[in-house]
Design an enzyme around this catalytic site. Sequence first.
Site, PDB file in Angstrom:
ATOM      1  N   CYS A  87       0.844  -1.198   0.000  1.00 39.30           N
ATOM      2  CA  CYS A  87       0.000   0.000   0.000  1.00 39.30           C
ATOM      3  C   CYS A  87       0.886   1.258   0.000  1.00 39.30           C
ATOM      4  O   CYS A  87       1.522   1.548  -0.991  1.00 39.30           O
ATOM      5  CB  CYS A  87      -0.968  -0.032   1.181  1.00 39.30           C
ATOM      6  N   HIS A 196      -3.454  -5.680   0.994  1.00 39.66           N
ATOM      7  CA  HIS A 196      -2.772  -5.953   2.256  1.00 39.66           C
ATOM      8  C   HIS A 196      -2.742  -7.451   2.576  1.00 39.66           C
ATOM      9  O   HIS A 196      -3.682  -7.981   3.182  1.00 39.66           O
ATOM     10  CB  HIS A 196      -3.483  -5.235   3.404  1.00 39.66           C
ATOM     11  N   GLU A 198      -0.943  -8.889   4.834  1.00 41.95           N
ATOM     12  CA  GLU A 198      -0.812  -9.086   6.281  1.00 41.95           C
ATOM     13  C   GLU A 198      -2.161  -9.075   6.987  1.00 41.95           C
ATOM     14  O   GLU A 198      -2.300  -9.613   8.090  1.00 41.95           O
ATOM     15  CB  GLU A 198       0.122  -8.015   6.873  1.00 41.95           C
TER      16      GLU A 198
END
Length: 225
Positions: A87, A196, A198
């Site tokens: 990002c 994302h 994660e």
Amino acid sequence: MTKFGVLVFPGSNCDRDVAYVTRDILKQPTRMVWHQDTDISDLDAIIIPGGFSYGDYLRCGAIARFSPVMQQVVEHAQKGKFVIGICNGFQVLTEAGLLPGALVRNQDLHFVCDRSPLKVERTDLPWTQAYTKGEIITLPIAHGEGRYHADDVTLAEIEDNNQVVFRYEGENPNGSLNNIAGICNSTGNVLGMMPHPERASDAMLGSSDGLKLFSGLLEQVAALV
């Protein structure tokens, strides 16, 4: 073991999320690297996390690119070591010249926060070797300036060199050219992506589609040792 370094800029807000994945889920040594640090020689992989580095003043990633640590990140990448920008981290990588193109305002000028299906275009990279080619995964997205843009020549080079790693599948959430959600450099050790991984690495949160991105790298680093 793979030694991860997670960069921390003023305004980073996804740094702890990434560290949770590498340190707590994958049980790998992880060091939080303050933006003024200049020694990252002990690290195998650098993660530039999401957030709003320096408040996104001037332009997303434009100020972070001049942080002391970034010269070390450039040298880290030039040595063939691994770097991923997620990002805001992707924006920083384009500003630093480690990846081609730029991330600009979303097509509808609105911040988008959703889950987006992605198509995995390459599985011959350390980052993506745990996926299968053409696999559709779903990752969260949260950005206001995530529309990938490049001039015609650069875009053609990216496509010809097979540097597109992820594409948005189905609806394009931000107007990115060629549905691009993530790209790598020509040698494949530097990866930038807007979604994302994660945030989709713990089954307790409802998805672990992103975990393979990190676990695949562990296998590659272990093979090099």
